[in-house]
Scaffold this motif. Structure first.
Motif, PDB file in Angstrom:
ATOM      1  N   THR A  71       0.446  -1.188   0.196  1.00 25.16           N
ATOM      2  CA  THR A  71      -0.104   0.217  -0.381  1.00 25.16           C
ATOM      3  C   THR A  71       0.955   0.944   0.083  1.00 25.16           C
ATOM      4  O   THR A  71       0.275   1.867  -0.442  1.00 25.16           O
ATOM      5  CB  THR A  71      -1.128  -0.270   1.764  1.00 25.16           C
ATOM      6  OG1 THR A  71      -0.621   0.295   2.646  1.00 25.16           O
ATOM      7  CG2 THR A  71      -2.036  -1.106   1.006  1.00 25.16           C
ATOM      8  N   ASN A  72       2.170   1.536   0.551  1.00 25.86           N
ATOM      9  CA  ASN A  72       2.733   2.808   0.084  1.00 25.86           C
ATOM     10  C   ASN A  72       3.099   2.603  -0.691  1.00 25.86           C
ATOM     11  O   ASN A  72       3.584   3.895  -1.375  1.00 25.86           O
ATOM     12  CB  ASN A  72       4.134   1.828   1.724  1.00 25.86           C
ATOM     13  CG  ASN A  72       3.276   1.928   3.058  1.00 25.86           C
ATOM     14  OD1 ASN A  72       2.508   2.589   3.497  1.00 25.86           O
ATOM     15  ND2 ASN A  72       4.696   1.550   4.535  1.00 25.86           N
ATOM     16  N   VAL A  73       3.807   1.520  -1.552  1.00 22.84           N
ATOM     17  CA  VAL A  73       4.172   1.306  -2.993  1.00 22.84           C
ATOM     18  C   VAL A  73       3.132   2.436  -4.053  1.00 22.84           C
ATOM     19  O   VAL A  73       3.283   3.097  -4.773  1.00 22.84           O
ATOM     20  CB  VAL A  73       4.428   0.178  -3.867  1.00 22.84           C
ATOM     21  CG1 VAL A  73       4.947   0.506  -5.055  1.00 22.84           C
ATOM     22  CG2 VAL A  73       6.021  -0.338  -2.257  1.00 22.84           C
ATOM     23  N   GLY A  74       1.842   1.265  -3.119  1.00 20.40           N
ATOM     24  CA  GLY A  74       0.400   2.717  -3.983  1.00 20.40           C
ATOM     25  C   GLY A  74       0.331   3.269  -4.251  1.00 20.40           C
ATOM     26  O   GLY A  74      -0.160   4.629  -4.777  1.00 20.40           O
ATOM     27  N   PHE A  75       0.346   4.372  -2.441  1.00 23.16           N
ATOM     28  CA  PHE A  75       0.061   5.764  -2.473  1.00 23.16           C
ATOM     29  C   PHE A  75       0.987   6.356  -3.120  1.00 23.16           C
ATOM     30  O   PHE A  75       1.114   7.293  -3.779  1.00 23.16           O
ATOM     31  CB  PHE A  75       0.758   6.008  -0.765  1.00 23.16           C
ATOM     32  CG  PHE A  75       0.341   7.166  -0.466  1.00 23.16           C
ATOM     33  CD1 PHE A  75      -0.958   7.570  -0.658  1.00 23.16           C
ATOM     34  CD2 PHE A  75       1.176   8.197  -0.041  1.00 23.16           C
ATOM     35  CE1 PHE A  75      -0.941   9.140  -0.174  1.00 23.16           C
ATOM     36  CE2 PHE A  75       1.223   9.214   0.450  1.00 23.16           C
ATOM     37  CZ  PHE A  75       0.126   9.910   0.397  1.00 23.16           C
ATOM     38  N   LEU A  76       2.837   6.314  -3.065  1.00 24.59           N
ATOM     39  CA  LEU A  76       4.008   6.192  -3.807  1.00 24.59           C
ATOM     40  C   LEU A  76       3.321   6.997  -5.541  1.00 24.59           C
ATOM     41  O   LEU A  76       3.644   8.256  -6.266  1.00 24.59           O
ATOM     42  CB  LEU A  76       4.906   6.087  -3.778  1.00 24.59           C
ATOM     43  CG  LEU A  76       5.686   6.473  -2.154  1.00 24.59           C
ATOM     44  CD1 LEU A  76       6.702   6.153  -2.091  1.00 24.59           C
ATOM     45  CD2 LEU A  76       6.066   7.971  -1.531  1.00 24.59           C
ATOM     46  N   LEU A  77       2.998   5.708  -6.192  1.00 19.21           N
ATOM     47  CA  LEU A  77       2.831   5.856  -7.727  1.00 19.21           C
ATOM     48  C   LEU A  77       1.208   6.317  -7.131  1.00 19.21           C
ATOM     49  O   LEU A  77       1.077   7.778  -8.744  1.00 19.21           O
ATOM     50  CB  LEU A  77       2.262   3.917  -8.619  1.00 19.21           C
ATOM     51  CG  LEU A  77       3.245   3.278  -7.933  1.00 19.21           C
ATOM     52  CD1 LEU A  77       2.995   1.923  -8.027  1.00 19.21           C
ATOM     53  CD2 LEU A  77       4.735   3.685  -9.357  1.00 19.21           C
TER      54      LEU A  77
END
Length: 583
Positions: free
Chosen positions: A201-207
């Motif tokens: 989810t952290n990666v998704g937020f950054l993307l």
């Protein structure tokens, strides 16, 4: 890929079944918790969003045009005050909702346990039931909240929602593929899926944030306020996804206990630990030949062709012990293998620290420490020996304590141990003495006086113990742990709980046994130079204080109180002797 899908479906099916039970038995409390949880989550979201609007207002001369048009009818300062007070009101509403959740959870849990009409099944069952009830209610509320976030984003920022859904599908498929490969990802998802999902989810937020920035730079961006609200909703939604996964994992891990508590037709079944399954799988005939040969080959550098194994009962719980005869060429050798279950890994490491490279201890030589699919395995050189009959165990125990008294621990070992474990003069603390006094007050005045006198001279006793040389203590002196070599040497099989204590510690404290301690000390003085300055009284004092601590740890305070007068006598007798010599 199907393995992860199957695990998720199994968890969801069970969650739905427990949810049906909760809604059927306590519908009011469950619905109240779900609604209160939603109110709590929305309130805290608004409580953090409104101060951001206040800051934006304070940083402008008027009402910014990206604010709602209705705000233009108000002056800036009154609007700032109103928004600030509203933020405080939402935070108070959040606190109230949390109180409602706790109250409804306790009431619902009590009614569920009463309705099931079962006796006490395990310790802290009320806490387990309450936590499970809250987790289910919170997971349901999180699911609804995530749905509302998706609805909100579809209205505010549809492009962002499409990007998020696409990322979630891709991330799920990637995790499913990695899960099927049975590597670190599978272990991570099985043990702590919340951590893996949080990373995703952290990666998704950054993307998604990068997508928003790109739209502002290259495309047709939404309004600034819409972008800020969407960013906050996205962050909260991802946070709820992680919380949902953690709650479902926590619920499912307690499913056997919750089934037994909430369902009439279920009894409490102890779930087999996964590590235990793997441990016993390795011991099966189809598995053990492979890893046993590999472990011996690595530890001894022999080209093992075949192995014959025999189980050896050494009395260690969750420690499998084999006597192994290996063949290589026209020769053969014998070894002893100990495979430690994962709940005994600390004992395995502790034993290895002492035995690796140490050939003066009464133990089989430890040749190497191997890793067998995550389990610690110790490979010992086998010396022809026999097990000691149980009727000789007490004599062997005394002989072993004499042997350990003679061993001089190395400076490096003492330094390493002292950095890791507190010595006895620190372990006998004020809390232990207060507990003894509490029990003494319920007995008689003499016991209270003994504890008070011990307190007064405690520092003197501990100084005497601190001045004593340290000796190896091995509490694992059970009858199965002894073996005797053909040469007549007595050896110990287990060293996982060794420690360093002042000489005399761990010796029995009956009067006759203390006389044997004095005799053993006199014999050891000729073999170990550091013992020559040790007085008989100090060694006996060490044995008594060590026994006092053991009794207190077992909460046998009455027996501990009976030892105090004997400890005081040893101190007084030496004080009187010193006074006579001074005179």
């Amino acid at each position: 890929m199907s393995a992860l899908f199957e695990n998720i479906l199994t968890t969801l099916r069970w969650s739905i079944s427990i949810g049906n039970k909760l809604f059927r038995v306590v519908p009011g409390a469950t619905l109240t918790i779900v609604i209160a949880t939603l109110v709590s989550q929305l309130s805290i979201l608004l409580a953090f969003l409104l101060p951001l609007k206040v800051i934006m207002l304070l940083g402008s001369t008027g009402i910014p045009r990206y604010f709602p048009s209705s705000f233009a009818d108000f002056d800036r300062d009154p609007l700032v005050i109103a928004l600030s007070l509203t933020a405080v009101a939402f935070y108070l509403l959040y606190l109230l909702a949390e109180k409602v959740i706790a109250y409804s959870s306790n009431r619902g849990t009590d009614y569920l346990l009463k309705k099931s009409q079962k006796m006490t099944l395990f310790e802290n069952q009320e806490e387990v039931a309450s936590r499970g009830y809250q987790r289910y209610s919170r997971s349901l509320a999180s699911s609804i909240f995530i749905f509302l976030v998706a609805v909100g984003l579809s209205w505010l920022y549809l492009d962002l929602l499409i990007v998020l859904i696409g990322y979630i599908i891709c991330a799920f498929l990637v995790l499913a593929v990695l899960y099927s490969l049975k590597g670190k990802v599978k272990a991570g998802l099985d043990e702590s899926p919340g951590a893996m999902v949080s990373t995703a989810t952290n990666v998704g937020f950054l993307l998604a944030f990068g997508f928003m920035v790109a739209q502002f730079l290259l495309g047709e961006p939404p309004g600034l306020l819409v972008a800020i609200i969407s960013l906050i909703l996205m962050r909260q939604g991802f946070s709820r996804i992680t919380g949902l996964v953690n709650d479902l994992k926590g619920l499912y891990s307690q499913r056997l206990k919750l089934n037994a508590l909430f369902f009439h037709g279920h009894v409490l079944i102890t779930e087999t630990n996964k590590n235990e399954n793997n441990f016993w799988t390795l011991l099966q005939s189809s598995q053990r030949g492979r890893w046993v040969c590999d472990a011996i080959a690595n530890a001894s550098s022999l080209s093992v062709e075949k192995a014959e194994m025999e189980w050896v009962q050494m009395g260690g719980q969750d420690v499998a012990t084999f006597r192994v005869k290996v063949f290589y060429g026209n020769e053969n050798s014998e070894f002893l293998l100990k495979l430690f279950n994962k709940n005994r890994s600390s004992l395995a490491k502790h034993e290895a620290v002492l035995l690796l490279g140490n050939n003066v201890l009464p133990s089989l030589p430890l040749l190497g420490v191997e890793n067998v699919e995550g389990f610690h395995c110790h490979v010992f050189e086998w010396i022809p020996a026999i097990k000691i009959p149980h009727k000789q165990a007490n004599l062997c125990k005394k002989k072993m304590m004499k042997l350990l008294m003679v061993v001089e621990p190395g400076k490096a070992l003492i330094s390493q141990f002292n950095r890791s474990r507190p010595p006895i003069w620190q372990r006998i603390d004020s809390r232990m003495l207060e507990r003894m006094r509490t029990v003494a007050e319920l007995l008689d005045d003499e016991s209270v006086n003994d504890v008070e006198n011990f307190k007064k001279i405690k520092s003197a006793i501990m100084k005497r113990l601190q001045a004593l040389p340290l000796s190896l203590v091995n509490p694992e002196l059970g009858p199965n742990a002894f073996i005797k070599t053909d040469a007549g040497d007595l050896l110990l099989a287990h060293w996982g709980r060794w420690c360093l204590e002042p000489v005399g510690a761990n010796w029995p404290v009956q009067n006759k046994e203390l006389e044997h301690l004095v005799t053993a000390l006199n014999e050891a003085r000729s073999l170990r130079g550091t013992l020559r300055s040790v007085s008989d009284e100090d060694a006996c004092l060490s044995a008594l204080v060590f026994a006092l601590e053991k009794l207190c740890l077992r909460q046998d305070y009455i027996s501990a109180l009976k030892l105090i007068p004997r400890i005081l006598e040893y101190l007084e007798s030496e004080t009187q002797t010193f006074n006579c010599i001074s005179a």
